[in-house]
Design a protein around this motif. Structure first.
Motif, PDB file in Angstrom:
ATOM      1  N   VAL A 168     -33.396  37.381 -35.129  1.00  0.00           N
ATOM      2  CA  VAL A 168     -33.783  36.979 -33.781  1.00  0.00           C
ATOM      3  C   VAL A 168     -33.677  35.460 -33.746  1.00  0.00           C
ATOM      4  N   LEU A 169     -32.863  34.958 -32.841  1.00  0.00           N
ATOM      5  CA  LEU A 169     -32.672  33.524 -32.674  1.00  0.00           C
ATOM      6  C   LEU A 169     -33.555  33.043 -31.527  1.00  0.00           C
ATOM      7  N   SER A 170     -34.378  32.048 -31.797  1.00  0.00           N
ATOM      8  CA  SER A 170     -35.283  31.545 -30.776  1.00  0.00           C
ATOM      9  C   SER A 170     -34.951  30.109 -30.405  1.00  0.00           C
ATOM     10  N   GLY A 171     -35.179  29.784 -29.155  1.00  0.00           N
ATOM     11  CA  GLY A 171     -34.979  28.438 -28.635  1.00  0.00           C
ATOM     12  C   GLY A 171     -35.348  28.453 -27.170  1.00  0.00           C
ATOM     13  N   ARG A 172     -34.963  27.409 -26.443  1.00  0.00           N
ATOM     14  CA  ARG A 172     -35.307  27.339 -25.022  1.00  0.00           C
ATOM     15  C   ARG A 172     -34.119  27.605 -24.105  1.00  0.00           C
ATOM     16  N   ASP A 173     -32.886  27.481 -24.628  1.00  0.00           N
ATOM     17  CA  ASP A 173     -31.681  27.637 -23.813  1.00  0.00           C
ATOM     18  C   ASP A 173     -31.147  29.058 -23.978  1.00  0.00           C
ATOM     19  N   GLU A 174     -31.416  29.898 -22.995  1.00  0.00           N
ATOM     20  CA  GLU A 174     -31.050  31.314 -23.104  1.00  0.00           C
ATOM     21  C   GLU A 174     -29.548  31.508 -23.251  1.00  0.00           C
ATOM     22  N   GLY A 175     -28.757  30.745 -22.496  1.00  0.00           N
ATOM     23  CA  GLY A 175     -27.314  30.875 -22.580  1.00  0.00           C
ATOM     24  C   GLY A 175     -26.781  30.487 -23.946  1.00  0.00           C
ATOM     25  N   GLY A 226     -46.818  30.531 -26.225  1.00  0.00           N
ATOM     26  CA  GLY A 226     -45.476  30.709 -26.756  1.00  0.00           C
ATOM     27  C   GLY A 226     -45.424  31.431 -28.091  1.00  0.00           C
ATOM     28  N   PRO A 227     -46.221  31.031 -29.091  1.00  0.00           N
ATOM     29  CA  PRO A 227     -46.157  31.713 -30.392  1.00  0.00           C
ATOM     30  C   PRO A 227     -46.477  33.197 -30.320  1.00  0.00           C
ATOM     31  N   ALA A 267     -43.674  36.034 -31.281  1.00  0.00           N
ATOM     32  CA  ALA A 267     -43.942  36.953 -32.392  1.00  0.00           C
ATOM     33  C   ALA A 267     -43.794  38.402 -31.939  1.00  0.00           C
ATOM     34  N   GLY A 268     -44.303  38.700 -30.757  1.00  0.00           N
ATOM     35  CA  GLY A 268     -44.194  40.058 -30.239  1.00  0.00           C
ATOM     36  C   GLY A 268     -42.770  40.441 -29.890  1.00  0.00           C
ATOM     37  N   MET A 269     -42.043  39.535 -29.241  1.00  0.00           N
ATOM     38  CA  MET A 269     -40.654  39.814 -28.872  1.00  0.00           C
ATOM     39  C   MET A 269     -39.796  40.055 -30.096  1.00  0.00           C
ATOM     40  N   ALA A 270     -39.962  39.221 -31.120  1.00  0.00           N
ATOM     41  CA  ALA A 270     -39.124  39.331 -32.311  1.00  0.00           C
ATOM     42  C   ALA A 270     -39.402  40.616 -33.070  1.00  0.00           C
ATOM     43  N   ALA A 271     -40.676  40.961 -33.231  1.00  0.00           N
ATOM     44  CA  ALA A 271     -41.024  42.188 -33.941  1.00  0.00           C
ATOM     45  C   ALA A 271     -40.520  43.419 -33.184  1.00  0.00           C
ATOM     46  N   ASP A 272     -40.617  43.392 -31.864  1.00  0.00           N
ATOM     47  CA  ASP A 272     -40.122  44.516 -31.061  1.00  0.00           C
ATOM     48  C   ASP A 272     -38.606  44.652 -31.186  1.00  0.00           C
ATOM     49  N   VAL A 286     -45.501  20.956 -30.449  1.00  0.00           N
ATOM     50  CA  VAL A 286     -44.275  21.644 -30.875  1.00  0.00           C
ATOM     51  C   VAL A 286     -44.139  21.662 -32.392  1.00  0.00           C
ATOM     52  N   ASN A 287     -44.462  20.556 -33.047  1.00  0.00           N
ATOM     53  CA  ASN A 287     -44.193  20.422 -34.484  1.00  0.00           C
ATOM     54  C   ASN A 287     -45.286  20.982 -35.373  1.00  0.00           C
ATOM     55  N   LEU A 288     -46.494  21.112 -34.855  1.00  0.00           N
ATOM     56  CA  LEU A 288     -47.599  21.581 -35.694  1.00  0.00           C
ATOM     57  C   LEU A 288     -48.285  22.813 -35.114  1.00  0.00           C
ATOM     58  N   ARG A 289     -48.787  22.705 -33.889  1.00  0.00           N
ATOM     59  CA  ARG A 289     -49.518  23.846 -33.334  1.00  0.00           C
ATOM     60  C   ARG A 289     -48.642  25.088 -33.232  1.00  0.00           C
ATOM     61  N   ALA A 290     -47.450  24.946 -32.655  1.00  0.00           N
ATOM     62  CA  ALA A 290     -46.599  26.110 -32.425  1.00  0.00           C
ATOM     63  C   ALA A 290     -46.185  26.797 -33.734  1.00  0.00           C
ATOM     64  N   PRO A 291     -45.611  26.077 -34.706  1.00  0.00           N
ATOM     65  CA  PRO A 291     -45.218  26.776 -35.932  1.00  0.00           C
ATOM     66  C   PRO A 291     -46.400  27.319 -36.724  1.00  0.00           C
ATOM     67  N   ALA A 292     -47.532  26.608 -36.700  1.00  0.00           N
ATOM     68  CA  ALA A 292     -48.703  27.104 -37.426  1.00  0.00           C
ATOM     69  C   ALA A 292     -49.212  28.410 -36.813  1.00  0.00           C
ATOM     70  N   LEU A 293     -49.297  28.465 -35.491  1.00  0.00           N
ATOM     71  CA  LEU A 293     -49.763  29.683 -34.842  1.00  0.00           C
ATOM     72  C   LEU A 293     -48.735  30.805 -34.933  1.00  0.00           C
ATOM     73  N   LEU A 294     -47.447  30.454 -34.843  1.00  0.00           N
ATOM     74  CA  LEU A 294     -46.410  31.480 -34.986  1.00  0.00           C
ATOM     75  C   LEU A 294     -46.462  32.101 -36.380  1.00  0.00           C
ATOM     76  N   ALA A 295     -46.620  31.263 -37.395  1.00  0.00           N
ATOM     77  CA  ALA A 295     -46.716  31.777 -38.762  1.00  0.00           C
ATOM     78  C   ALA A 295     -47.950  32.661 -38.927  1.00  0.00           C
ATOM     79  N   ALA A 296     -49.045  32.282 -38.278  1.00  0.00           N
ATOM     80  CA  ALA A 296     -50.254  33.105 -38.353  1.00  0.00           C
ATOM     81  C   ALA A 296     -50.028  34.476 -37.721  1.00  0.00           C
TER      82      ALA A 296
END
Length: 263
Positions: A45-52, A81-82, A86-91, A125-135
């Motif tokens: 699953v590739l994640s980012g902000r640019d859907e195209g 976001g996290p 996480a839910g989208m990728a696992a699904d 973006v650099n700390l909160r998001a990846p830390a919560l996503l990993a959790a």
């Protein structure tokens, strides 16, 4: 006399059957990591902000390597976001075995010019998001009961101070420590968490920022190998950390920096 190959090294760096989420996968280091993972046989699953951009990358990797590739355009700067990602990728993949936290931002400014807005945006973006996503992904891996691997793409700026990168250094240093906590708490479940800390990497953006010789020279002078990194040198380290070849590596921060952070 011919001897049989050691079976330990037969496909040790392959990721066949693994399901991986890669953030910041649309360009730069993230895109190179995605290509390396697809080449090694992982579904993605590739994640980012640019859907195209993500959709085109997913289609190209599927066509070239035949792996299952999905895209998920999620703004990780949002507080929800996290959880959403996480839910989208696992699904999409029916679970996750690997998370590569690569997405990040930088707003260079001196200490005395640092603004609350830029500082907060960097931390989000650099700390909160990846830390919560990993959790969140870590919780999914615990529930699966089959182990897993989490790799944080931090920075040499987490290990050595870099002028005009006050918030960036703080965010990446915090992320390295957060990854160690993941390693401590999730290790008993067979989930490994490690960081890679690159120096300047000559992505397209890296070339724009550091391509001027006058700017690059002082930085290169501090790197014993005498050059900046190229994307595949980061990707190779990430693939290794997620593979069975690194099955006893947990809680490490690996400098991909040519010796820059030795001091």
């Amino acid at each position: 006399m011919t001897t049989a190959a050691d079976p330990r090294y037969a496909g040790a760096l392959r990721l066949d059957g693994k399901r991986a989420l890669i953030t910041g996968a649309g360009k730069g280091i993230g895109a190179d990591i995605a290509r390396a993972f697809a080449s090694a046989g992982a579904d993605l699953v590739l994640s980012g902000r640019d859907e195209g951009e993500l959709g085109r990358a997913a289609a190209a990797l599927h066509d070239e390597f035949g792996v299952d590739v999905h895209s998920a355009a999620v703004d990780l700067a949002r507080a929800d976001g996290p959880d959403t990602l996480a839910g989208m990728a696992a699904d999409a993949l029916g679970g996750l075995d690997i998370l590569v936290n690569n997405a990040g931002v930088s707003y260079p400014e001196s200490v005395v010019d640092t603004t609350a807005e830029a500082f907060d945006a960097t931390i989000a973006v650099n700390l909160r998001a990846p830390a919560l996503l990993a959790a969140r992904v870590g919780a999914q891996m615990v529930a699966q009961g089959t182990g897993g691997a989490i790799v944080t793409v931090a920075s040499a700026a987490a290990l050595a101070p870099l002028p005009d990168h006050y918030a960036y250094c703080a965010s990446k240093a915090g992320l390295v420590m957060a990854t160690k906590v993941l390693a401590r708490e999730l290790g008993p479940h067979g989930i490994r968490a490690n960081s890679v800390c690159p120096t300047v990497v000559l992505t397209e953006m890296g070339q724009r920022v550091w391509g001027e010789e006058a700017k690059a020279a002082p930085m290169i002078a501090r790197i014993p190998l005498g050059r900046f990194a190229v994307p595949h040198e980061v990707s190779d380290a990430v693939v290794w950390l997620c593979s069975d070849a690194a099955s006893m590596i947990n809680g490490a921060d690996i400098a991909v920096d040519g010796g820059y952070t030795m001091g």
